[in-house]
Scaffold this active site. Structure first.
Site, PDB file in Angstrom:
ATOM      1  N   GLY B 321      18.690  -2.619 -14.292  1.00 14.56           N
ATOM      2  CA  GLY B 321      19.031  -3.001 -15.267  1.00 14.56           C
ATOM      3  C   GLY B 321      18.779  -4.743 -15.417  1.00 14.56           C
ATOM      4  N   SER B 322      19.679  -5.130 -16.262  1.00 10.76           N
ATOM      5  CA  SER B 322      19.597  -6.931 -16.461  1.00 10.76           C
ATOM      6  C   SER B 322      19.677  -7.517 -15.156  1.00 10.76           C
ATOM      7  CB  SER B 322      20.690  -7.176 -17.303  1.00 10.76           C
ATOM      8  OG  SER B 322      20.603  -6.760 -18.590  1.00 10.76           O
ATOM      9  N   THR B 323      20.205  -6.911 -14.105  1.00 10.87           N
ATOM     10  CA  THR B 323      20.494  -7.635 -12.789  1.00 10.87           C
ATOM     11  C   THR B 323      18.981  -8.207 -12.353  1.00 10.87           C
ATOM     12  OG1 THR B 323      20.596  -5.770 -11.521  1.00 10.87           O
ATOM     13  CG2 THR B 323      22.468  -6.733 -12.223  1.00 10.87           C
TER      14      THR B 323
END
Lengths: 386, 625
Positions: B321-323
């Site tokens: 995801g956004s990581t």
């Protein structure tokens, strides 16, 4: 006469008193016998891991009794033994028949008979009985008679009957000893050498047939003898472990009571048939040579006594017994060293066992008898020489 | 009178012959004796020794395992067994009857004893029962006079005092399989009954060191195989004790915070690579494996949807995801596709051909620069960045940050994760790469998979100034059975410009510490411990257009297994980074709310401990100086 002075009663040797005879006892022979027996006690003590039980003490008692028997046998008039030779042989033969009919099975063979107070092995009795009977038979024979083949038939039957009975038990070792001891007496009596050759050739010819009649275990023992490595954990186990024990003893041995092979039970029958192995493991070749020397000395005594005898019966008896004794220890030692097949023959005076001990001491009683009565002259039919 | 003279002469002659023959025979005896006892003596002495001497192996005690504070994680416990030596008892039944007055014996036990007794010689001890309690042992010893032939024997069994807490990392031990025996034909220890080797976790990885060297004892046995006495004894070398970098108090804290969820947490030292926490929930108790699992227990473990047997920290592969935007940003910066000052306009979506790619924020973020895009996790900004950078360069940066290949941690069964390339797709899926796939890869969706440990490595490398740190669990360097101290860290550089790293770190700082950051509410108030991080909320399924139209975009609207994975990666302290932490909660919802608080608390705890330790050291130096 020169010999008269040797006897206190100043009588001729044909009429010695008991006192005269006691003076004639050969204490050198007794000492030798006791020395060998003592080696036996020591070894049995070690076999029991340093205990007089269960073997050493019993063996000592038997030896004591046997020594008494030896002396009594020695002091009885030699002419008594001459006269009783056939009856003794007859009794031994009957016992052999009896053991076949109602004997105790021991180690897979019928060898023992119970006389209530004692367990008797008739084949051992026969070893003495046969010597007596053959000595008796050839005592009265002239060289001319011995030359006749027919004259040899009765003694051959005398040998053949017990040998057949002993083989039936089955006890190959004793049968062989009987044949060989008898052979020695035939030989000493003057039977021509070519006749032996004929018998030996005939015997070899019969071997394949004999093989057929051998029991399974006997065949196995022969195969193992010829190739001991064939089955190291099975039939070859005894002889292999025995050789390991002896060999590992080396020249000086592992030390008294330190024979690992015997102490750890790798050695079978260490107190009976394989006692020489145990002795050799603990005392090495030096110990073995000492024991063999003692045996050779005993045999030498036997020969000397036989040669010194004035009666032919005494000569034949002494030499027959001596040869039987020689066969005892030779077969036993050769067996434990893997020179001959395993045949249950004990080491005389050393192996634990009552009958063998008594037989051997009884035999030495006869040798001693021949010595005590060395100057007695006996007629052809057992009467005094007139 | 007949003539005796001839006979006597003949007798004498023949007696000499017979005597000569006998002398010859005795001569052969002596010769044979010489051959056996002198010539062949050495051979037979050897055979005699091999007859009587039996060599028995002694199992060395297995090395113990400790955490960084010296807390025991794996120990050897005495396993008390009650044995019966049949020949020393009046009868087996008598002995068992007597024994049953003292300890519990089942009919099955009795049957087994009788069966074993029939199979063995009477002096061979038969195990009646093992794993006796101390009370049982005491009762048997007290009553030993009434228990002829009964003895107590002590063996060793592995015990993990902390139970479930270390399950995945420690692994467990088991009897060697036939394959193990084939693989190591030269170690006789493996043949030893009761010997155990490590089959999972560090027990497996460091098995050779933990195993130690076997000793041996020479005993004298008799012909039946009974031991008579001991001749010689060489004790083996015990296995090497293993010190882990884990802090089990923190590990316990993490496990408690994540209890009941399918989750993983990793805390590591960004400079040394020490893994301080590596938790995966739910866990299993390795002691159960030593004891032996029942079929039902095994089925429970394997059927559990929360997968307790899988170590999710190294073998759980999740969409980051956004990581992953940290990686996309660095890829863009390093390739020159963007600069830290590059701004993109976010209207809430991005159109590519006839496809629309949404930002999580419906209204969009407007004109936004790189650090702010990280702070607010603007999807559109990274769609643009990814589009300009290209998937292959994103993959390249992923490799430099430790993704798409195993981190090399000292544990078995680590998964490699995946950052795709065009070549990869052609090779495995036999399809061309779509430009749209680059866009969703830029925000950590699509094919991309990472393990929590890989994320921790990625954050560490960003925080430590671009050094390719690698994680490890063993304090010392262990190769085979030899141990040497780990040399001071000397990691190769990832070759990332410092100002690019600084820009990304600025974004991570603002995620937590600047109002409007996605994890602002989880910030650490103590400025000396301030944390920098990045949230991640990874969809495990695509939200369909119909669902979007129906307004079903909230995660709580879906069943558990369709809910988003919640991720949070962080490092602390902000000004002098030292620790990296990652928490992934499977189907936990939003990273900011499900994972960030745990990361925050773990970082507070680990920093507190480090500070206390430093304080203590400083004081000690003052006193001694």
């Amino acid at each position: 006469m020169a010999f008269r002075s040797r006897y206190s009663s100043a009588l001729n040797p044909n009429e010695m008193t008991w006192r005269d005879k006691v003076w004639q006892i050969n204490w050198g022979l007794i000492t030798l016998i006791t020395a060998v027996a003592a080696i036996g006690f020591l070894t049995l003590y070690s076999a029991a891991q340093g205990s007089i039980h269960p073997w050493a003490l019993k063996q000592m008692i038997r030896f004591g009794v046997g020594l008494g028997v030896l002396l009594v046998v020695a002091l009885i008039d030699i002419r008594f033994w001459l006269r009783q030779a056939y009856p003794i042989y007859g009794i031994a033969l009957l016992l052999l028949v009896a053991v076949l009919i109602r004997g105790t099975i021991g180690l897979g063979a019928q060898r023992w008979i119970s006389l209530g107070f004692i367990q008797l092995q008739p084949s051992e009795v026969m070893k003495v009985g046969l010597v007596l009977a053959l000595a008796r038979y050839f005592h009265g024979a002239t060289i001319q008679e011995i030359g006749k083949p027919l004259f040899l038939v009765p003694p051959l039957i005398m040998v053949g009957l017990p040998v057949a009975l002993v083989l039936k038990q089955p006890d190959l070792g004793t049968a062989m000893m009987l044949v060989m001891a008898a052979g020695a007496i035939f030989f000493m009596a003057g039977v021509r050498l070519w006749k032996f050759a004929v018998v030996i050739v005939l015997g070899l010819a019969c071997l394949p047939v004999a093989w057929h009649f051998l029991h399974g275990y006997q065949r196995e023992r022969l195969v193992v003898f010829l190739n001991p490595g064939a089955d190291p954990l099975g039939a070859g186990y005894h002889i292999l472990q025995s050789k390991i024990a002896l060999g590992s003893g080396g020249l000086f041995g592992k030390g008294y009571m330190m024979g690992t092979q015997s102490r750890l039970d790798f050695l079978p029958e260490k107190q009976t048939d394989f006692i020489f192995t145990m002795f050799g493991e603990e005392w090495g070749m030096i110990g073995g040579l000492v024991l063999l020397t003692l045996y050779v000395l005993l045999v030498t005594y036997g020969f000397a006594i036989a040669l010194r005898c004035r009666s032919h019966f005494g000569r034949l008896m002494a030499l027959g017994v001596t040869t039987t004794f020689f066969l005892y220890f030779f077969i036993n030692v050769a067996m434990v060293m893997g020179l001959v097949p395993v045949v249950g023959v004990p080491l005389p005076l050393v192996s634990y066992g009552g009958t063998a001990m008594l037989t051997v001491l009884f035999g030495f009683g006869l040798i001693m008898n021949a010595y005590v009565h060395r100057d007695v002259v006996i007629g052809r039919r057992g009467a005094n020489e007139e | 009178m007949y003539n005796d003279n001839d006979r006597a002469k003949l007798f004498t002659r023949r007696a000499l012959l017979l005597g000569g023959g006998q002398v010859a025979l005795v001569g052969t005896l002596v010769a044979r004796m010489y051959y056996l006892q002198v010539v062949e003596a050495a051979k037979y002495r050897l055979q005699s020794d091999s007859n009587r001497i039996s060599t028995q192996l002694l199992a060395p005690p297995r090395g113990l395992i400790f955490d960084r504070n010296g807390t025991a994680l794996a120990v050897n416990r005495h396993n008390y067994r009650v044995l019966l030596i049949p020949e020393q008892a009046p009868s087996i039944d008598y002995a068992l009857d007597q024994l049953s007055h003292v300890i519990l014996l089942t009919d099955a036990d009795r049957e087994r004893v009788h069966r074993d007794a029939r199979r063995h010689r009477p002096f061979v001890p038969i195990t009646v029962r093992d794993n006796l309690s101390w009370e049982d042992v005491a009762r048997i010893e007290v009553n030993s006079l009434d228990l002829p032939g009964v003895t107590i024997d002590v063996g060793q069994s592995r015990y993990y005092p902390l139970g479930k807490l270390g399950g995945h990392i420690l692994g467990y031990v088991a009897a060697p399989t036939a394959a193990d025996l084939r693989a190591e034909p030269n170690d006789p220890l493996l043949e030893l009954p009761g010997f155990r080797i490590g089959v999972a976790g560090v027990e497996k990885v460091y098995d050779l060191a933990l195993r130690g060297k076997g000793g041996k004892k020479e005993v004298e046995v008799n012909a039946l195989g009974r031991v008579v006495r001991e001749l010689d004894r060489q004790d083996g070398i015990p296995g090497i004790n293993l010190n882990l970098t884990l802090d089990m108090r923190l590990q316990e804290y993490a496990a408690q915070r994540l209890a009941g969820q399918s989750a993983a947490a990793v805390v590591m030292d960004i400079h040394s690579g020490d893994v301080i926490v590596m938790a995966s929930t739910p866990s299993f108790d390795p002691n159960d494996f030593n004891r032996g699992l029942t079929n039902a227990e095994w089925k429970n473990l394997t059927d559990d949807p929360l997968a307790p047997l899988i170590d999710k920290a190294i073998a759980g592969q999740f969409a980051p995801g956004s990581t992953f935007k940290l990686n996309t940003a660095l890829a863009g910066l390093e390739s020159g596709a963007i600069t830290p000052q590059t701004k993109f306009f976010c209207p809430g979506y991005m159109q590519l051909g006839n496809m629309v790619f949404h930002c999580w924020k419906r209204g969009g973020h407007g004109l936004i620069d790189m650090p702010s895009a990280i702070q607010q996790s603007c999807d559109v900004y990274f769609y643009h960045t990814a589009q300009r950078t290209g998937i292959d360069r994103i993959h390249d940066m992923g490799m430099r940050l430790g993704l798409d290949h195993p981190t090399g941690i000292d544990l078995p069964n680590e998964m490699p994760g995946l950052v795709p390339t065009r070549a990869w797709k052609r090779r495995t899926l036999h399809q061309p790469w779509h430009p749209g796939e680059t866009l969703i890869a830029g925000i950590g969706q699509g094919y991309i998979l990472v393990t929590p440990l890989q994320l921790a490595v990625m954050v560490s490398r960003i925080a430590n100034g671009g050094f390719a740190v690698k994680p490890h669990l063993a304090r010392d360097l262990i190769k085979g059975a030899t141990v040497s101290p780990r040399p001071p860290p000397d990691w190769p550089s990832c070759n990332i410009a410092d100002d690019h790293l600084a820009a990304v770190r600025k974004g991570m700082y603002e995620v937590v510490n600047k109002p409007g950051g996605t994890a602002y509410y989880e910030r650490i108030l103590d400025p000396s411990m301030a944390m920098c991080g990045k949230t991640g909320t990874a969809q495990v399924r695509r939200i369909t257009r119909r669902e979007r139209e129906l307004g079903l975009t909230s995660d709580a609207d879906f069943p558990w297994k369709y809910r988003d994975n919640a991720l949070f990666v962080a490092y602390a302290p902000a000004d002098a980074p030292r620790f990296a932490a990652v928490v992934v909660v499977q189907h936990g919802g939003e990273g900011a709310s499900a994972s960030a608080p745990v990361v925050r608390d773990l970082l507070i705890e680990v920093q507190k401990r480090a500070q206390a330790l430093a304080e203590g050291e400083r004081r000690t130096q003052t006193w001694t100086g």
